[in-house]
Write a protein that holds these residues in place. Structure first.
Motif, PDB file in Angstrom:
ATOM      1  N   LEU A  59      52.127  45.184  31.136  1.00 10.27           N
ATOM      2  CA  LEU A  59      53.052  44.505  30.071  1.00 10.27           C
ATOM      3  C   LEU A  59      54.124  43.764  30.423  1.00 10.27           C
ATOM      4  O   LEU A  59      54.358  42.718  29.745  1.00 10.27           O
ATOM      5  CB  LEU A  59      53.799  45.841  29.218  1.00 10.27           C
ATOM      6  CG  LEU A  59      52.972  46.735  28.068  1.00 10.27           C
ATOM      7  CD1 LEU A  59      53.781  47.843  27.925  1.00 10.27           C
ATOM      8  CD2 LEU A  59      52.361  46.078  27.329  1.00 10.27           C
ATOM      9  N   ASP A  60      54.737  43.891  31.621  1.00 12.76           N
ATOM     10  CA  ASP A  60      55.589  42.796  32.313  1.00 12.76           C
ATOM     11  C   ASP A  60      54.947  41.705  32.606  1.00 12.76           C
ATOM     12  O   ASP A  60      55.649  40.508  32.703  1.00 12.76           O
ATOM     13  CB  ASP A  60      56.324  43.737  33.470  1.00 12.76           C
ATOM     14  CG  ASP A  60      57.220  42.645  34.336  1.00 12.76           C
ATOM     15  OD1 ASP A  60      58.227  42.616  33.753  1.00 12.76           O
ATOM     16  OD2 ASP A  60      57.072  42.256  35.328  1.00 12.76           O
ATOM     17  N   GLU A  61      53.847  41.579  33.197  1.00 11.86           N
ATOM     18  CA  GLU A  61      53.025  40.587  33.780  1.00 11.86           C
ATOM     19  C   GLU A  61      52.462  39.758  32.606  1.00 11.86           C
ATOM     20  O   GLU A  61      52.533  38.614  32.417  1.00 11.86           O
ATOM     21  CB  GLU A  61      52.151  40.855  34.653  1.00 11.86           C
ATOM     22  CG  GLU A  61      51.153  39.580  35.486  1.00 11.86           C
ATOM     23  CD  GLU A  61      52.356  38.630  36.269  1.00 11.86           C
ATOM     24  OE1 GLU A  61      51.687  37.696  36.269  1.00 11.86           O
ATOM     25  OE2 GLU A  61      53.278  39.207  36.696  1.00 11.86           O
ATOM     26  N   PHE A  62      51.446  40.528  31.687  1.00 17.02           N
ATOM     27  CA  PHE A  62      50.706  39.898  30.629  1.00 17.02           C
ATOM     28  C   PHE A  62      51.469  39.877  29.153  1.00 17.02           C
ATOM     29  O   PHE A  62      50.853  39.080  28.452  1.00 17.02           O
ATOM     30  CB  PHE A  62      49.447  40.195  30.891  1.00 17.02           C
ATOM     31  CG  PHE A  62      48.603  40.202  32.093  1.00 17.02           C
ATOM     32  CD1 PHE A  62      48.022  38.804  32.379  1.00 17.02           C
ATOM     33  CD2 PHE A  62      48.624  41.099  32.953  1.00 17.02           C
ATOM     34  CE1 PHE A  62      47.292  38.795  33.482  1.00 17.02           C
ATOM     35  CE2 PHE A  62      47.967  40.802  34.254  1.00 17.02           C
ATOM     36  CZ  PHE A  62      47.475  39.772  34.634  1.00 17.02           C
ATOM     37  N   GLY A  63      52.120  40.694  29.026  1.00 22.26           N
ATOM     38  CA  GLY A  63      52.757  40.992  27.763  1.00 22.26           C
ATOM     39  C   GLY A  63      51.647  41.921  26.756  1.00 22.26           C
ATOM     40  O   GLY A  63      51.841  42.191  25.773  1.00 22.26           O
ATOM     41  N   HIS A  64      50.693  42.469  27.586  1.00 24.53           N
ATOM     42  CA  HIS A  64      49.829  43.297  26.929  1.00 24.53           C
ATOM     43  C   HIS A  64      49.051  44.195  27.941  1.00 24.53           C
ATOM     44  O   HIS A  64      49.328  43.966  29.327  1.00 24.53           O
ATOM     45  CB  HIS A  64      48.601  42.665  26.050  1.00 24.53           C
ATOM     46  CG  HIS A  64      47.908  41.647  26.951  1.00 24.53           C
ATOM     47  ND1 HIS A  64      46.893  42.243  28.011  1.00 24.53           N
ATOM     48  CD2 HIS A  64      47.892  40.372  27.163  1.00 24.53           C
ATOM     49  CE1 HIS A  64      46.364  41.115  28.563  1.00 24.53           C
ATOM     50  NE2 HIS A  64      46.861  40.042  28.166  1.00 24.53           N
ATOM     51  N   ASP A  65      48.515  45.381  27.600  1.00 21.49           N
ATOM     52  CA  ASP A  65      47.892  46.298  28.592  1.00 21.49           C
ATOM     53  C   ASP A  65      46.591  46.396  28.636  1.00 21.49           C
ATOM     54  O   ASP A  65      45.800  47.248  29.083  1.00 21.49           O
ATOM     55  CB  ASP A  65      48.446  47.697  28.422  1.00 21.49           C
ATOM     56  CG  ASP A  65      48.015  48.206  26.903  1.00 21.49           C
ATOM     57  OD1 ASP A  65      47.273  47.260  26.368  1.00 21.49           O
ATOM     58  OD2 ASP A  65      48.369  49.304  26.570  1.00 21.49           O
ATOM     59  N   ASP A  66      45.924  44.992  28.336  1.00 19.53           N
ATOM     60  CA  ASP A  66      44.386  44.904  28.383  1.00 19.53           C
ATOM     61  C   ASP A  66      43.809  45.457  29.668  1.00 19.53           C
ATOM     62  O   ASP A  66      42.716  46.036  29.921  1.00 19.53           O
ATOM     63  CB  ASP A  66      43.883  43.694  27.969  1.00 19.53           C
ATOM     64  CG  ASP A  66      43.990  43.462  26.720  1.00 19.53           C
ATOM     65  OD1 ASP A  66      44.502  44.245  25.582  1.00 19.53           O
ATOM     66  OD2 ASP A  66      43.872  42.061  26.018  1.00 19.53           O
ATOM     67  N   VAL A  67      44.518  45.065  30.659  1.00 19.84           N
ATOM     68  CA  VAL A  67      44.023  45.261  32.178  1.00 19.84           C
ATOM     69  C   VAL A  67      44.485  46.320  33.004  1.00 19.84           C
ATOM     70  O   VAL A  67      43.938  46.737  34.035  1.00 19.84           O
ATOM     71  CB  VAL A  67      44.385  43.951  32.978  1.00 19.84           C
ATOM     72  CG1 VAL A  67      43.859  42.718  32.613  1.00 19.84           C
ATOM     73  CG2 VAL A  67      45.917  43.740  33.193  1.00 19.84           C
ATOM     74  N   ALA A  68      45.258  47.372  32.002  1.00 16.17           N
ATOM     75  CA  ALA A  68      45.775  48.518  32.691  1.00 16.17           C
ATOM     76  C   ALA A  68      44.601  49.707  32.753  1.00 16.17           C
ATOM     77  O   ALA A  68      44.034  49.864  31.817  1.00 16.17           O
ATOM     78  CB  ALA A  68      46.848  48.935  32.136  1.00 16.17           C
ATOM     79  N   GLN A  69      44.587  50.292  33.912  1.00 14.65           N
ATOM     80  CA  GLN A  69      43.793  51.503  33.939  1.00 14.65           C
ATOM     81  C   GLN A  69      44.304  52.598  33.256  1.00 14.65           C
ATOM     82  O   GLN A  69      45.606  52.797  33.164  1.00 14.65           O
ATOM     83  CB  GLN A  69      43.687  51.970  35.385  1.00 14.65           C
ATOM     84  CG  GLN A  69      42.608  51.826  35.897  1.00 14.65           C
ATOM     85  CD  GLN A  69      42.423  52.567  37.237  1.00 14.65           C
ATOM     86  OE1 GLN A  69      43.303  52.923  38.064  1.00 14.65           O
ATOM     87  NE2 GLN A  69      41.207  52.785  37.973  1.00 14.65           N
TER      88      GLN A  69
END
Length: 395
Positions: A44-54
């Motif tokens: 969220l901090d880097e991309f603004g969404h959690d698409d890439v989060a495990q």
């Protein structure tokens, strides 16, 4: 009169091995849920969404059967007022077991609210010690970033790092890059993250598929399957996965081809199912020989209906030039639309120095959305965290 130095603040965190629970309902599962929360907050901090989060289930399933990839997981924890631990950072060392056994592939992530306290450096130091004890010789790490900077054209720009390939760039002051370079890792390669917004314009996938079929001709036909690889194709699918690791342009990264066989394909199918993931695959068969010569996969988590990820795409060298890459991707997009009509975006990664696959993705409508920096060093040359060396000049 002299003034006594102010004591350094006492660290409120400690690093422990992440306990393993048999399920996410087990008492020990706080660690895996905490790792997932750190990944979510960092995304969220880097991309603004959690698409890439495990997700926590991804962490759990990955720890249950490690025959191909062993994992050592650490968590940095703070004790909350009620005495329960809170994960404020984590680290994992991936140790390949059947290919690239020289490799120690590390990842460190710290909550944005807890950075600049030494947590990341100490987690990285623990990974370094494990890599040495395991006898690994090459340290590898990746840093994901949301925006690719543009270097100045007419003068040196020390704010931007460009890999030796000359393709792609990453900001020198990105927290992950600062830590990795402080440890002595060198930037070798930048990959582009791209996103395709869905749904496609009416008829777009059908037109791409029709044009590619016409170029391929009658010697090629496609097969599509979902979630489980058919036994009739499993050996050939494994050969294509092996071929992908041989053909992927990895610059000077110390990566060797991976060995795939039918058992490994079955293993990954079972792992996807256990983690609540599904997929759609389209492969192209060379009719005269009955051989699969191209394949692509779209992978998705069932509890993330808006997102899918473009995974494996490969065409055997002797069958290139027939637009088979576009054919399998376009047909797979049609199949995916039937299986996942609610999906709104597809994410993918490509090496910046892989122009052919990038061209296919751009034609389909993928647009840049950040990237990934790949770094490496000899394990013996990784700087212990307490040395605090300044980042080297350049990449």
């Amino acid at each position: 009169m002299t003034t006594a130095p102010t004591p350094a603040p006492q660290a409120t965190w400690r690093i422990i091995d992440a306990p393993h629970g048999a399920s996410l309902d087990a008492p020990e599962a706080w660690a895996y849920r905490g790792i997932a929360e750190v990944e979510r907050e960092c995304a969220l901090d880097e991309f603004g969404h959690d698409d890439v989060a495990q997700r926590a289930i991804d962490v759990l399933v990955g720890m249950q059967d490690q025959r191909y990839l062993r994992r050592r997981r650490l968590v940095a924890v703070e004790d909350q007022p009620d005495g329960t631990p809170r994960v404020v950072g984590h680290a994992v060392l991936y140790l390949p077991q059947t290919s690239n056994e020289h490799l120690a592939d590390g990842r460190v992530a710290v909550l944005p609210s807890h950075r600049r306290r030494g947590i990341g450096a100490q987690l990285a130091e623990r990974l370094r010690q494990i890599a040495v004890a395991e006898g690994r010789t090459t340290a590898f790490a990746e840093v994901d970033f949301a925006h690719e900077p543009v270097p100045a054209e007419d003068e040196a720009d020390d704010r931007v790092l460009v890999p030796p390939t000359g393709s792609g760039a990453v900001a020198a002051d990105h927290p992950g890059m600062v830590l990795a370079r402080r440890l002595g890792l060198r930037l070798e390669l930048v990959s582009r993250r791209s996103v395709l917004e869905l749904p496609l314009p009416d008829g777009a996938a059908e037109r791409f598929a029709a044009d590619a079929r016409a170029a391929a001709g009658p010697d090629y036909r496609v097969h599509t399957w979902q979630d489980r690889t058919p036994e009739e194709w499993i050996e050939q699918y494994a050969d294509l996965e092996t071929r992908l690791t041989m053909d992927e342009p990895n610059a000077d990264l110390d990566l060797l081809p991976e060995r795939w066989d039918a058992d490994r394909v079955r293993f990954h199918d079972a792992e996807h199912a256990a983690a609540g993931r599904g997929y759609v695959v389209t492969a192209a068969e060379h009719v005269p020989t009955g051989q699969l010569v191209a394949v692509t996969m779209l992978l998705f988590a069932r509890d993330r209906p808006e997102l899918s990820e473009q995974e494996t795409t490969v065409v055997l060298p002797e069958h290139r030039g027939h637009r088979l890459g576009m054919l399998v991707k376009a047909v797979n997009l049609q199949a995916h639309a039937r299986v996942r009509p609610a999906t709104r975006r597809i994410s993918t990664w490509n090496n910046e120095n892989n122009p052919h696959m990038l061209a296919i993705n751009v034609a389909l409508g993928f647009r840049p959305a950040g990237g990934c920096a790949a770094l490496q060093a000899n394990v013996a040359d990784v700087v212990p965290a307490d040395v605090g060396a300044a980042p080297p000049a350049g990449g």
